[in-house]
Each structure stands twice: as C-alpha cells, then as structure tokens.
Design an enzyme around this catalytic site. Sequence first.
Site, mmCIF file in Angstrom:
data_model
loop_
_atom_site.group_PDB
_atom_site.id
_atom_site.type_symbol
_atom_site.label_atom_id
_atom_site.label_comp_id
_atom_site.label_asym_id
_atom_site.label_seq_id
_atom_site.Cartn_x
_atom_site.Cartn_y
_atom_site.Cartn_z
ATOM 1 N N ASP A 56 41.811 37.966 38.281
ATOM 2 C CA ASP A 56 41.388 38.113 39.675
ATOM 3 C C ASP A 56 42.454 38.819 40.512
ATOM 4 O OD1 ASP A 56 39.664 37.823 41.790
ATOM 5 O OD2 ASP A 56 39.814 35.641 41.925
ATOM 6 N N GLU A 78 44.652 43.208 44.881
ATOM 7 C CA GLU A 78 44.509 44.070 46.065
ATOM 8 C C GLU A 78 45.496 43.731 47.185
ATOM 9 O OE1 GLU A 78 40.504 42.573 44.527
ATOM 10 O OE2 GLU A 78 42.397 41.704 45.207
ATOM 11 N N ASP A 91 33.066 39.625 45.049
ATOM 12 C CA ASP A 91 32.572 38.421 45.712
ATOM 13 C C ASP A 91 31.426 38.734 46.666
ATOM 14 O OD1 ASP A 91 34.626 37.259 44.341
ATOM 15 O OD2 ASP A 91 35.918 36.996 46.077
#
Length: 665
Positions: free
Chosen positions: A391, A394, A458
């Site tokens: 995950d 960023e 998401d």
Amino acid sequence: MSLTFDVREDGFACLLGSREVLRSLAGAPAFAIARGAPQVKMVRGNFAIDDAPFDEVAPAFARLDGADLLLSAQPGGAPLLRLAIDGEALRVQTLEPGYDRVRVDLAALPGEHVWGGGEQMSYLDLSGRRFPIWTSEPGVGRDKSTELTRLMDEQGMAGGDYWWTNYPQPTFLTSGLWACHLGSSAYSVLDFTCADRHRVEVWEGAFTLEFFAADDLPALVGRLAGRFGRQPPLPDWTIGGAIVGLKDGDNSFARLAAIMEAGSEVSALWCEDWIGIRQTTFGRRLFWDWSWNEARYPALPGRIAELAERGVRFLGYVNPYLANDGSQFAEAQALGYLALRQDSEEVYLVDFGEFDCGVVDFTNPAAMDWFAERVIGREMLDFGLSGWMADFGEYLPVDLRLHDGSDPMLMHNRWPVLWAEANARAVASRGLTGEAVFFMRAGFSGVQAHCPLLWAGDQSVDFTRHDGINTVITAALSAGLVGNAYSHSDVGGYTSLHGNVRTADLMMRWCELGAFSPVMRSHEGNRPDDNLQIDSSPQLLAQFARMSRVHKALAPYVRHLSDEAAATGLPVQRPLFLHYFEEALFAVQDQYLYGADMLVAPVVEADAAARDVILPGDTPWRHLWTGEDFAPGTHTIPAPYGEPPVFYLPASPFAPLFARVRESG
C-alpha cells in the site's frame, strides 16, 4: 525510426520519420522557459500545489550547433535552450541558471484523440483537459459539485478532482498512432485543452521527450510495454478463484469456512490486519509495524498451513512507513534508515491521521536492502505469506532530507517505483518471482518493471461518476495502455464516510465486475461494521459464490491472456478501440474487451435492470448467458443479478469454454 531536425526560414520542426511531432515558428514558438516559485502543501497525502513563474521567455530562433539546436529569444542572441536528438528521444536543457520551468507544444493533428496519463479514474479520453502529474491520494468524491467532496475538502483538502490519482505517468498515446513519454520525475502537466497542440509543462530544466510510432494501436501499446517493462504471467492461484478479504482477527477463519461451504471458489484469504489494528475516527486501520500480531491472530502459522492443505493461500499487508510507536521504527532509526528533517538530525514524521510514521529512506541502498530482507523477506515471505497489498507510496513530503541528497520535489513521483522495487527484490530473493504476488495502487513511470499487479485504489462505496465502481474500469483501461497488463479492484469499494455506505445493489454488481477481472478480491472497507459484506446475507453470499465460480471457470482464458500479455505487452482488459479503431469508440470507458474474444459491459449504475451495450466490428457477438447472437451495434441488454452483459465471438477458439461458463453458476 529516428527523430530529425528540419530547420526552416521561419522556424524548425522535429520529425519522427515523416511525421511532424513538433513545430516552432517565430510567431508561434514551441518552447517557453521561466523560473519557478513553487508552493506545496501536503495534508495526509493530499496536495495543494501552486507556482508563480517569472522571467518567462519564449526562445523562437534556432541555429545548428553541430547536430544540436540552440534556441534564443533573438536572432543570434544568447542561447537559452539546447535541443539534442538521441534516436527517438529529444533531449531538452535550459542554458541559463535558475530556469527550471519549460513548456513544450507538440504538434496535434485535427481531431486527434489522446489517452494515457498513467492510471486515470475519471476520463479515458484525455482530449480537452489538463492532467497534472503528481502521485497523491486520489481524493474522496473527486467531484466539486458533490456534498461529499465539499465535506472532504474541508477536512484536510481530501475531496480531490478528476486528475487526482495514485498512479500518474507523463505518457500519452494519440489516435494518430504515435506516443510521447516525458523522461522526468518532476511535477509536470499534460495539457490537451487546445485542439492544435499537445502541451507538456515540466518543472525541471533538463529532460527528454521520447517518441514512439507504430502502424496500429496494438503495436504501439506493445512498444510502450516493452519500454517500461512487462510483468510476468500471473500465477495460476491468483486467477483460479476469489481472494477473500477479511479483517476480523481469528474469526476470519470461521467466516472463510462458511463462505467456502456456500459454494465459493476461493484461492486465498487476505487478512490485512495480520499485523494488528489501530482504531481511528477514519475507521478500522492497521498497526504499521510489519510482523505477525499474535494477539489478533493466535496460532497463525498453523492456520496458514491448514489453509495450504486446502489449496488456499494466505495474504497480508505492508507499506513503506513505520509507526513511531512500533519496534521496527526504533530499529530503523538506530540504523539510520529513516528520512530526516532538513533542519536537524531528527527523523521526519509524517501525519497519517491520528498517528505518525517515519519514512524508510529507499535512496539509501542499505535501507532498501534492510526493508526487503528484514521486513518483507523474513517477516512475510519466510512466515508463509503468498502475497500482500503493498500500500501507499504517494506520501513523500517535499521538505524532508534524503540519504542521497536528492531533491524531494524530483523524488516524490519516483517513490512508488522505489517502493515497488523493494517488494520485487524481496520476492526475487526467495526465488518467488511469478509465484508470490503483491499488488499496488501507487505508481509512476517504470513501476511496470517491478509491480506484478495493480489495484485501483480506494473507491467510494457507491456508483458516483468520479469515485464509484465505474472508475475502476477507466483505471484499468488507461493504465493498460501504458504498460500495465493486470488491474483489479476492491470488490465492494473501500471508502465509507459521512454516511455513505454500501448497498446490496452495489455489492451484487461489484461481485460481477470482479468475476470478469484477472484477479477477484473482496475488501471489507475502512468501516467494516457499518457496511454490508459478502457474507452479510444469504443473497450476497450466493452472489459472491456464483461469481467466484464464474471467475474460476474463466481461468484457462485468463491464463491465455496473461501469457499473451507477457509476450506482447497487451493488457488483459482493453478499450474497445484497441481492436476496433473507430472514433465513435474513442471515449467509451464503461465497457471493455476482455482480451480480443470477449466483451464485458458491467452494470455501473444503481438499480439498473438493463444497460446499453456497444458491440463493435462487423461480425455477430454471442450473449454469454443465453447463447443468443447479436449483430454489431448498440443494444439494450437485460442485466439480472448474476448475469452482467457479457458477449464473446462465436469463432473464438475459447467459444466452447465460454459456453460452459454459464453452467458454472
């Protein structure tokens, strides 16, 4: 095919073979340069970026300097830009100190359409819009006209907009059958708002523009895939049933047993909470210290072994940050493996929403080795995990200090690639490349060479235009055009905030979409207790079970597509225009070709009993569920639950397999 300069009395051009890709005239210069004054603010991965460029100059006058071109603002004036050709690449360099903003206008054909930009969520056809290239959270709502976006903007700038994406890439393809890639990790903008040019804005004074051309679009897509690195074929276990996502501690195993007893074909159990949970106002989050939490999952090694005996893998979760209240943070800090503040020797802490984390500094080779071996290798692969969600990636702030001294403004977009490399290195160290699978949402140019599988991030748990179920189709199609063969999404979506919760309708439809994706994986979302799950009712469980059987029945075809992707670079999910190059199809983003032989038109609107489907080409398509043949054109197709509009070519060598799929339910 090489680039060449064509210097003329009134300016110059760059030619790719005989194709003019750049044209600069004295009255319409193709380049402009300036000095930048950036302002960057980050709140939990959401960025507000602004600039106040000054001293702008448009150097329009060209003269040869050997094989290079020098550009100046006046005839015979001081050179401001140097252009050099290297095969199919144009190298651009400013020659005046401090000029770190460059604007380039590339030649556009009348009516030319544009695609690419990495993984875009809102628009497949980029024509007419600007797309800043900066990896970030994608936003919640992503539509300034909605109340949800407004509320999220008030809470940490988190609403987003149409261009926000975890995975941007400064690469675009055009309907003129050429492509351009910006070789820079700086903040940039792809601007297609004017029909007569394709503008590239770069916050760096030295970069390359790489050009590609081909006789048809599949060949062009294949060239880009070869440029960035092709993924290995997906292992059989990922395509031979559903990956069930549960984060319910030890109770996950009892729930999995019931899901399987209901007739579900299950290839893996994914428990992202294997490392423990941290409850926040956002929802049920995870404890970011990457090792087995025995209290939440007692006797987990034995559980993993029991699952393996039944042919079911176990998957976990990891990301590149370490919670400052965890043991691995202390270990990394003692070794000097965390990024530091610019004004001191203190570790730079990032706010992730009610807890703080250190950034493992992957510009330090020893830190990357440590994370790959000590964390992923020993704590995950040696423990028995067959895959994981890799995950984030960023969040690299632009005001920290990195080990190699690099500018964080230039490293920010590169960070997901380094993160992917750390994961791939760990997998390779155990000889498991092509067998263990991690999936990522963050990316940038070059991530393709390391990351074996994307997931679309998401999404909100709804049907909204810019943040709902439909965006995962756009994500897969756009990313696939720039070298990413495989994509999938959270069945059910993820983000549930401000009373936005899953409906049974949404869950039923997302199960269908998952079945016709290379990987089918469910997720409980950020607030599991507030939302419907795949096992919340007999109806939902029956739908999930049926669609998981469909997914497994298609495995031989997906194996063919995966092998084809590894050989040619063509993605598994393809826009209609990849094989049917018609302008009327250039913006179609709510249905796709599943390989060349199958067409999938998922239901992505609420409470829909049917939907319009475009069947391209000049031969009939056969309805998967009824066996009825339909002529090319647009048809309104009934879509009861469990039978999304899916068609195949009767002449396909896989037609007998497709005919059996409807019996698998």
